[in-house]
Design a protein around this motif. Structure first.
Motif, PDB file in Angstrom:
ATOM      1  N   ARG A  85      23.579  15.283  17.051  1.00  0.00           N
ATOM      2  CA  ARG A  85      23.282  15.354  18.483  1.00  0.00           C
ATOM      3  C   ARG A  85      22.242  16.439  18.775  1.00  0.00           C
ATOM      4  O   ARG A  85      21.311  16.236  19.565  1.00  0.00           O
ATOM      5  CB  ARG A  85      24.562  15.621  19.265  1.00  0.00           C
ATOM      6  N   SER A  86      22.390  17.597  18.124  1.00  0.00           N
ATOM      7  CA  SER A  86      21.433  18.682  18.361  1.00  0.00           C
ATOM      8  C   SER A  86      20.038  18.317  17.848  1.00  0.00           C
ATOM      9  O   SER A  86      19.029  18.649  18.490  1.00  0.00           O
ATOM     10  CB  SER A  86      21.921  19.969  17.687  1.00  0.00           C
ATOM     11  N   LEU A  87      19.972  17.621  16.705  1.00  0.00           N
ATOM     12  CA  LEU A  87      18.672  17.211  16.172  1.00  0.00           C
ATOM     13  C   LEU A  87      18.025  16.131  17.040  1.00  0.00           C
ATOM     14  O   LEU A  87      16.801  16.095  17.188  1.00  0.00           O
ATOM     15  CB  LEU A  87      18.819  16.714  14.734  1.00  0.00           C
ATOM     16  N   VAL A  88      18.840  15.239  17.601  1.00  0.00           N
ATOM     17  CA  VAL A  88      18.293  14.235  18.515  1.00  0.00           C
ATOM     18  C   VAL A  88      17.654  14.915  19.717  1.00  0.00           C
ATOM     19  O   VAL A  88      16.540  14.546  20.150  1.00  0.00           O
ATOM     20  CB  VAL A  88      19.397  13.258  18.965  1.00  0.00           C
ATOM     21  N   GLU A  89      18.332  15.913  20.263  1.00  0.00           N
ATOM     22  CA  GLU A  89      17.777  16.644  21.402  1.00  0.00           C
ATOM     23  C   GLU A  89      16.482  17.365  21.011  1.00  0.00           C
ATOM     24  O   GLU A  89      15.508  17.376  21.778  1.00  0.00           O
ATOM     25  CB  GLU A  89      18.807  17.649  21.921  1.00  0.00           C
ATOM     26  N   HIS A  90      16.473  17.955  19.806  1.00  0.00           N
ATOM     27  CA  HIS A  90      15.270  18.661  19.363  1.00  0.00           C
ATOM     28  C   HIS A  90      14.126  17.683  19.115  1.00  0.00           C
ATOM     29  O   HIS A  90      12.972  17.984  19.453  1.00  0.00           O
ATOM     30  CB  HIS A  90      15.576  19.442  18.091  1.00  0.00           C
ATOM     31  N   ALA A  91      14.425  16.519  18.540  1.00  0.00           N
ATOM     32  CA  ALA A  91      13.382  15.513  18.315  1.00  0.00           C
ATOM     33  C   ALA A  91      12.820  15.021  19.639  1.00  0.00           C
ATOM     34  O   ALA A  91      11.588  14.825  19.774  1.00  0.00           O
ATOM     35  CB  ALA A  91      13.948  14.349  17.508  1.00  0.00           C
ATOM     36  N   ASN A  92      13.673  14.830  20.638  1.00  0.00           N
ATOM     37  CA  ASN A  92      13.190  14.429  21.961  1.00  0.00           C
ATOM     38  C   ASN A  92      12.316  15.514  22.577  1.00  0.00           C
ATOM     39  O   ASN A  92      11.289  15.217  23.216  1.00  0.00           O
ATOM     40  CB  ASN A  92      14.374  14.124  22.881  1.00  0.00           C
ATOM     41  N   PHE A  93      12.721  16.772  22.383  1.00  0.00           N
ATOM     42  CA  PHE A  93      11.900  17.884  22.881  1.00  0.00           C
ATOM     43  C   PHE A  93      10.522  17.883  22.224  1.00  0.00           C
ATOM     44  O   PHE A  93       9.498  18.060  22.898  1.00  0.00           O
ATOM     45  CB  PHE A  93      12.622  19.210  22.607  1.00  0.00           C
ATOM     46  N   LEU A 153      27.788  -0.183   5.921  1.00  0.00           N
ATOM     47  CA  LEU A 153      27.074   0.660   6.880  1.00  0.00           C
ATOM     48  C   LEU A 153      25.595   0.693   6.488  1.00  0.00           C
ATOM     49  O   LEU A 153      25.244   1.127   5.382  1.00  0.00           O
ATOM     50  CB  LEU A 153      27.643   2.077   6.863  1.00  0.00           C
ATOM     51  N   THR A 154      24.727   0.242   7.389  1.00  0.00           N
ATOM     52  CA  THR A 154      23.299   0.186   7.110  1.00  0.00           C
ATOM     53  C   THR A 154      22.531   0.919   8.202  1.00  0.00           C
ATOM     54  O   THR A 154      22.842   0.791   9.388  1.00  0.00           O
ATOM     55  CB  THR A 154      22.803  -1.271   7.037  1.00  0.00           C
ATOM     56  N   ALA A 155      21.528   1.686   7.803  1.00  0.00           N
ATOM     57  CA  ALA A 155      20.665   2.390   8.756  1.00  0.00           C
ATOM     58  C   ALA A 155      19.301   2.598   8.103  1.00  0.00           C
ATOM     59  O   ALA A 155      19.150   2.507   6.879  1.00  0.00           O
ATOM     60  CB  ALA A 155      21.272   3.729   9.169  1.00  0.00           C
ATOM     61  N   ASN A 156      18.303   2.860   8.941  1.00  0.00           N
ATOM     62  CA  ASN A 156      16.961   3.158   8.443  1.00  0.00           C
ATOM     63  C   ASN A 156      16.827   4.661   8.222  1.00  0.00           C
ATOM     64  O   ASN A 156      17.244   5.458   9.077  1.00  0.00           O
ATOM     65  CB  ASN A 156      15.896   2.698   9.439  1.00  0.00           C
ATOM     66  N   PHE A 157      16.226   5.050   7.092  1.00  0.00           N
ATOM     67  CA  PHE A 157      16.087   6.455   6.738  1.00  0.00           C
ATOM     68  C   PHE A 157      14.614   6.782   6.501  1.00  0.00           C
ATOM     69  O   PHE A 157      13.880   6.004   5.880  1.00  0.00           O
ATOM     70  CB  PHE A 157      16.902   6.781   5.483  1.00  0.00           C
ATOM     71  N   LEU A 166      19.475   8.122  15.004  1.00  0.00           N
ATOM     72  CA  LEU A 166      20.196   7.101  15.762  1.00  0.00           C
ATOM     73  C   LEU A 166      21.084   6.275  14.835  1.00  0.00           C
ATOM     74  O   LEU A 166      22.247   5.981  15.165  1.00  0.00           O
ATOM     75  CB  LEU A 166      19.199   6.195  16.493  1.00  0.00           C
ATOM     76  N   GLY A 167      20.540   5.900  13.662  1.00  0.00           N
ATOM     77  CA  GLY A 167      21.337   5.147  12.699  1.00  0.00           C
ATOM     78  C   GLY A 167      22.533   5.946  12.205  1.00  0.00           C
ATOM     79  O   GLY A 167      23.646   5.418  12.090  1.00  0.00           O
ATOM     80  N   LEU A 168      22.308   7.237  11.921  1.00  0.00           N
ATOM     81  CA  LEU A 168      23.416   8.090  11.484  1.00  0.00           C
ATOM     82  C   LEU A 168      24.471   8.220  12.576  1.00  0.00           C
ATOM     83  O   LEU A 168      25.680   8.208  12.296  1.00  0.00           O
ATOM     84  CB  LEU A 168      22.885   9.475  11.103  1.00  0.00           C
ATOM     85  N   SER A 169      24.021   8.363  13.815  1.00  0.00           N
ATOM     86  CA  SER A 169      24.957   8.489  14.925  1.00  0.00           C
ATOM     87  C   SER A 169      25.837   7.245  15.046  1.00  0.00           C
ATOM     88  O   SER A 169      27.052   7.341  15.238  1.00  0.00           O
ATOM     89  CB  SER A 169      24.186   8.724  16.227  1.00  0.00           C
ATOM     90  N   ARG A 170      25.231   6.064  14.893  1.00  0.00           N
ATOM     91  CA  ARG A 170      26.004   4.830  14.965  1.00  0.00           C
ATOM     92  C   ARG A 170      26.996   4.725  13.807  1.00  0.00           C
ATOM     93  O   ARG A 170      28.153   4.305  13.996  1.00  0.00           O
ATOM     94  CB  ARG A 170      25.058   3.632  14.964  1.00  0.00           C
ATOM     95  N   ILE A 171      26.539   5.118  12.605  1.00  0.00           N
ATOM     96  CA  ILE A 171      27.441   5.067  11.450  1.00  0.00           C
ATOM     97  C   ILE A 171      28.623   6.013  11.645  1.00  0.00           C
ATOM     98  O   ILE A 171      29.782   5.652  11.397  1.00  0.00           O
ATOM     99  CB  ILE A 171      26.671   5.417  10.159  1.00  0.00           C
TER     100      ILE A 171
END
Length: 349
Positions: free
Chosen positions: A257-265, A94-98, A224-229
């Protein structure tokens, strides 16, 4: 540096030498020299093996002891989903950017690979997000909970990453509110604030909004990377995650999911504030240009009069008048004042 964690009789065992805990500051040369004599049994008994900037010898030691392939740094940079999330036998890769380095101001994103097997978690990284440092400290205090199993280590580590991202987004939101308030207060004060101070406030706001956009974008990339993992692990949870830890996946999915929404806001708010600040700057520039335009228009008639009387024609009756000079000066003043009065009457000034 190669770090291994294991739990025995409720205590965390920190092995020094070639297998060194991150809080033990060993010289790099000592760590690399000792890597050649790593005890494979020590690695096989570790729950979590953390590879930070690993040397070829350290990678080879882990691969030999656990009989699995460690991804190279080049392989970790690949962006295809099939190259970042896949299974080989019983191991999940499992690989993602942090996001890392926000506290120091020199932030960036780094690819981190998690290799999850039923008995081990191997992390391969080339930078240190603060979440890893905090989790290391917590693991020393409560190893029986955080290091109970390989999947527990990974999920609790993700939990720490999510908590850290939440703190970063809260701080970014506070900085953005402070900068925008300062900019709007200066703009609202108008002439009561010196132009240099107002320009400095607007410039600082633009820099803050730029930083907000950069940090929130990288935070969104991490989320996004965490969500995919988590989606991938959730599909494999029957074999990859113990039953008692599966509830953590659902909690993490909700938090992400809540943090993604907050980051988009925050991104949308930053874009709105950026447009507003640029609008303020445009209004001030238009005001300055209007002032120069009015001055140019007001000076055109006097310039015309002065140009006429600067001609060298032989027959110019006014040159012989006793009051010709005062008349020309008065005419130029009147020609300058009348346009200004007209502009004021029209509300253009």
């Amino acid at each position: 540096m190669l770090t291994s964690w294991s739990v025995k009789d409720g205590h965390c065992l920190v092995r020094e030498g070639a297998v060194s805990q991150i809080t033990v500051a060993l010289p790099e040369a000592q760590s690399r020299a000792a890597a050649a004599v790593v005890d494979p049994d020590s690695l096989r008994g570790a729950v979590w093996i953390d590879l930070l900037n690993p040397s070829p010898e350290e990678e080879a030691a882990v691969q030999t002891a656990l009989r699995l392939e460690i991804p190279t740094r080049e392989e970790m940079q690949e962006i295809e989903s099939s190259s970042r999330l896949y299974r080989e036998g019983e191991a999940l890769f499992l690989t993602a950017n942090f996001l890392y380095g926000v506290d120091g101001g020199e932030y960036g994103s780094t690819a981190i690979t998690f290799v999850l097997t039923p008995e081990h978690l191997i992390t391969v990284r080339y930078a240190t997000p603060k979440a890893f440092t905090v989790f290391n400290a917590r693991a020393q205090r409560v190893p029986s909970t955080l290091l109970a199993s390989a999947d527990a280590v990974m999920l609790h580590l993700f939990e720490q990453v999510v908590d850290r991202l939440a703190d970063i987004l809260e701080r970014v939101s506070t900085d953005m509110d402070r900068a925008s308030h300062s900019a709007f207060a200066s703009a609202r004060a108008g002439g009561k604030v010196k132009a240099n101070r107002r320009d400095a406030d607007l410039r600082e706001t633009l820099l803050t909004l730029g930083q907000v956009g950069e940090v929130t974008t990288r935070a969104s990339e991490t989320l996004l990377g965490l969500s995919r993992i988590l989606t991938f692990v959730g599909a494999e949870k029957g074999t990859a995650v113990r039953k008692e830890n599966q509830v953590l996946i659902k909690t993490l999915v909700r938090d992400v999911r809540s943090l993604v929404e907050h980051a988009n806001f925050l991104n949308n708010k930053a874009q709105f504030l950026l447009d507003a600040v640029l609008g303020i700057i445009n209004v001030e520039q238009n005001s300055i240009i209007k002032t120069f335009t009015v001055a140019a228009v007001a000076l055109m008639p006097p310039t015309l009069i002065a140009s006429i009387y600067g001609m060298n024609f032989k027959e110019m009756p006014e040159l012989q008048w006793e009051y010709g000079y005062p008349m020309a000066i008065g005419l130029m003043l009147a020609a300058a004042i009348l346009p200004v009065l007209y502009f004021r009457r029209k509300g253009w000034l």
